[in-house]
Design a protein around this motif. Structure first.
Motif, PDB file in Angstrom:
ATOM      1  N   ALA A  86       0.821  -1.202   0.000  1.00  0.00           N
ATOM      2  CA  ALA A  86       0.000   0.000   0.000  1.00  0.00           C
ATOM      3  C   ALA A  86       0.861   1.260   0.000  1.00  0.00           C
ATOM      4  O   ALA A  86       0.584   2.226  -0.734  1.00  0.00           O
ATOM      5  CB  ALA A  86      -0.940  -0.003   1.204  1.00  0.00           C
ATOM      6  N   ARG A  87       1.904   1.260   0.812  1.00  0.00           N
ATOM      7  CA  ARG A  87       2.789   2.434   0.843  1.00  0.00           C
ATOM      8  C   ARG A  87       3.519   2.594  -0.481  1.00  0.00           C
ATOM      9  O   ARG A  87       3.710   3.712  -0.968  1.00  0.00           O
ATOM     10  CB  ARG A  87       3.789   2.287   1.998  1.00  0.00           C
ATOM     11  N   ALA A  91       2.366   1.613  -3.341  1.00  0.00           N
ATOM     12  CA  ALA A  91       1.353   2.075  -4.282  1.00  0.00           C
ATOM     13  C   ALA A  91       1.169   3.584  -4.185  1.00  0.00           C
ATOM     14  O   ALA A  91       1.074   4.289  -5.204  1.00  0.00           O
ATOM     15  CB  ALA A  91       0.028   1.364  -4.016  1.00  0.00           C
ATOM     16  N   THR A  92       1.125   4.092  -2.960  1.00  0.00           N
ATOM     17  CA  THR A  92       0.974   5.530  -2.761  1.00  0.00           C
ATOM     18  C   THR A  92       2.141   6.288  -3.372  1.00  0.00           C
ATOM     19  O   THR A  92       1.959   7.267  -4.106  1.00  0.00           O
ATOM     20  CB  THR A  92       0.867   5.845  -1.263  1.00  0.00           C
ATOM     21  N   VAL A 120      -3.554   3.174  -9.524  1.00  0.00           N
ATOM     22  CA  VAL A 120      -3.054   1.854  -9.153  1.00  0.00           C
ATOM     23  C   VAL A 120      -4.189   0.840  -9.308  1.00  0.00           C
ATOM     24  O   VAL A 120      -5.312   1.088  -8.864  1.00  0.00           O
ATOM     25  CB  VAL A 120      -2.518   1.838  -7.711  1.00  0.00           C
ATOM     26  N   VAL A 163      -4.555  -3.750   0.871  1.00  0.00           N
ATOM     27  CA  VAL A 163      -3.761  -2.832   0.053  1.00  0.00           C
ATOM     28  C   VAL A 163      -4.616  -1.640  -0.359  1.00  0.00           C
ATOM     29  O   VAL A 163      -4.188  -0.480  -0.257  1.00  0.00           O
ATOM     30  CB  VAL A 163      -3.203  -3.546  -1.194  1.00  0.00           C
ATOM     31  N   GLU A 164      -5.821  -1.917  -0.803  1.00  0.00           N
ATOM     32  CA  GLU A 164      -6.730  -0.843  -1.229  1.00  0.00           C
ATOM     33  C   GLU A 164      -6.997   0.141  -0.090  1.00  0.00           C
ATOM     34  O   GLU A 164      -6.937   1.370  -0.273  1.00  0.00           O
ATOM     35  CB  GLU A 164      -8.034  -1.447  -1.719  1.00  0.00           C
ATOM     36  N   THR A 203      -3.907   2.475   0.842  1.00  0.00           N
ATOM     37  CA  THR A 203      -3.280   3.279  -0.196  1.00  0.00           C
ATOM     38  C   THR A 203      -3.827   4.699  -0.187  1.00  0.00           C
ATOM     39  O   THR A 203      -5.039   4.912  -0.155  1.00  0.00           O
ATOM     40  CB  THR A 203      -3.523   2.641  -1.587  1.00  0.00           C
ATOM     41  N   THR A 226      -3.786   6.939  -2.609  1.00  0.00           N
ATOM     42  CA  THR A 226      -3.892   7.446  -3.971  1.00  0.00           C
ATOM     43  C   THR A 226      -5.049   6.725  -4.650  1.00  0.00           C
ATOM     44  O   THR A 226      -5.706   5.883  -4.039  1.00  0.00           O
ATOM     45  CB  THR A 226      -2.579   7.215  -4.745  1.00  0.00           C
ATOM     46  N   VAL A 268      -6.980   4.074  -6.387  1.00  0.00           N
ATOM     47  CA  VAL A 268      -6.725   2.638  -6.513  1.00  0.00           C
ATOM     48  C   VAL A 268      -8.009   1.926  -6.932  1.00  0.00           C
ATOM     49  O   VAL A 268      -9.109   2.285  -6.514  1.00  0.00           O
ATOM     50  CB  VAL A 268      -6.182   2.058  -5.183  1.00  0.00           C
ATOM     51  N   ASN A 320      -9.552  -2.009  -7.273  1.00  0.00           N
ATOM     52  CA  ASN A 320      -9.331  -3.372  -6.809  1.00  0.00           C
ATOM     53  C   ASN A 320     -10.093  -4.350  -7.701  1.00  0.00           C
ATOM     54  O   ASN A 320     -11.324  -4.405  -7.670  1.00  0.00           O
ATOM     55  CB  ASN A 320      -9.787  -3.500  -5.355  1.00  0.00           C
ATOM     56  N   THR A 327       9.965  -0.551   1.989  1.00  0.00           N
ATOM     57  CA  THR A 327       9.159   0.100   0.954  1.00  0.00           C
ATOM     58  C   THR A 327      10.029   0.991   0.084  1.00  0.00           C
ATOM     59  O   THR A 327       9.876   1.026  -1.149  1.00  0.00           O
ATOM     60  CB  THR A 327       8.050   0.934   1.611  1.00  0.00           C
TER      61      THR A 327
END
Length: 387
Positions: free
Chosen positions: A242-243, A245-246, A256, A271-272, A275, A277, A279, A281, A368
């Motif tokens: 998730a981090r 992805a951000t 994403v 993860v969704e 995040t 940003t 995203v 899923n 990350t």
């Protein structure tokens, strides 16, 4: 603990020379080029049972098809891997489904499957799956020539057992499967690597899926596959995905998209939710060929060591993989734009599904920041090569 970032570029290697045992080939040490292609009209290839292994077997299947260009080539595969061998330009002329569990399950199901295969009158069986059962089914089906690795006490059921050497065990799985094709007399490509090509209709379908989900198909996106069906020793923490992805979404100005199978839906949801940003899923919502087509539209693919990793690399998508308990020298992604990020402790690689010590240091040590740095660097290099 030192961080290890591995860029994988396949170079020319010396061809393997697996030793053959049993039958005429074993007595003379010759490969099976003594098979006259004009006498082989129908071939059955037994596929591996994992998606990643199926992808890694594609060069071998292509080599077998090239060795017998006039023969029909059927692949026998479990339902969840059969679509790996599909596509308009696939080496296989047909994909047969091994429905176990289901109609081919249990002793009665094996008898049923053998009878179905016997009716097809195959001339040659090439076993890329190593179970005793694979050789038993081929023999029960009356297939006269049966080639595969001499493992699982199945040597007597093979007409040409191929010796599994330490060199093959320690090498990449693509070369491992290629060794069976070489035993038939197939030439080894200089750089064997899986390639998946999609048809125009599949890519059109991907665009419709993206549009349905509110994703602009003309805008490149970052793809992520945070699952790995093998076990937790191959799964980087979802909050680190998730981090990442951000950071990647903001750096690249891209949405994403999170992928996964039905068993990955909980991980994908984490993860969704974590995040910061845009995203989307799609975990558990796509068939395998649909996933391939949508993934092919991505600009960057971040993943664990998993089936989606091998698919993304075979599609030519820039692919960054986090490795934990497994060894990238054996199962790393192959392609023009691939990178592996790992931080192996002394106990790695152990190839275990779960950590015997309970600490998962091999994954926890991968930060990350290191993954984002590798991903941005790979995306920049890939973009430069496309110019």
């Amino acid at each position: 603990m030192d961080l290890c970032i591995i860029m994988i570029f396949r170079g020319p290697e010396e061809p393997f020379s697996p030793l053959l045992t049993g039958g005429t080939a074993g007595e003379t040490g010759r490969p099976l080029s003594m098979f006259e292609s004009s006498r082989i009209d129908s071939i059955l290839v037994r596929a591996p049972n994992w998606i990643g292994d199926a992808v890694m077997s594609l060069p071998a299947v292509g080599a077998i098809g090239g060795l017998f260009p006039g023969a029909a080539l059927a692949v026998l595969a479990k339902p969840w891997v059969r679509d790996v061998y599909g596509g308009d330009d696939a080496a296989a002329t047909e994909v047969l489904t091994y429905e176990a569990p289901g109609r081919h399950g249990g002793a009665g199901g094996l008898v049923r499957l053998a009878a179905e295969l016997r009716a097809r009158r195959f001339d040659l069986a090439v076993l890329l799956q190593n179970a005793f059962e694979a050789a038993l089914i081929a023999a029960a089906a009356g297939i006269p020539q049966r080639v595969g690795f001499d493992v699982q006490l199945r040597g007597p059921l093979l007409t040409t057992p191929v010796r599994l050497t330490r060199e093959l065990l320690d090498g990449h799985h693509v070369d491992y499967y290629m060794a069976v094709a070489e035993a038939l007399g197939a030439a080894r490509p200089e750089r064997p690597r899986p390639v998946i090509r999609l048809g125009a209709d599949e890519l059109d379908r991907a665009d419709r899926i993206l549009s349905r989900e509110g994703i602009d198909a003309s805008v490149p996106f970052v793809a992520m596959a945070p699952g790995a069906s093998y076990g937790p020793a191959k799964r980087w923490h979802p909050l680190r995905f998730a981090r990442a992805a951000t950071a990647l979404g903001r750096s690249l100005g891209a949405p994403v998209v999170v992928f996964g199978g039905p068993g990955d839906m909980d991980t994908a949801r984490k993860v969704e939710e974590g995040t910061g940003t845009t995203v989307f899923n799609l975990a558990g919502r796509l068939q395998l060929r649909e996933f391939m087509a949508v993934a092919a539209r991505s600009a960057l693919f971040l993943t664990n060591d998993s089936g989606p990793m091998h698919i993304a690399a075979a599609l030519g998508v820039p692919t960054v993989a986090v490795f934990g308990s497994t060894d990238p020298k054996r199962t790393g992604p192959l392609g023009a734009h691939t990178a592996v990020v790992s931080s192996p402790p002394p106990c790695s690689p152990c190839f275990e599904r779960t950590c015997r010590y309970g600490h998962y240091d091999c994954l926890d040590a991968v930060s990350t920041e290191s993954v984002v740095e590798a991903a941005l660097g790979l995306a920049e290099r890939a973009a430069g090569r496309r110019r």
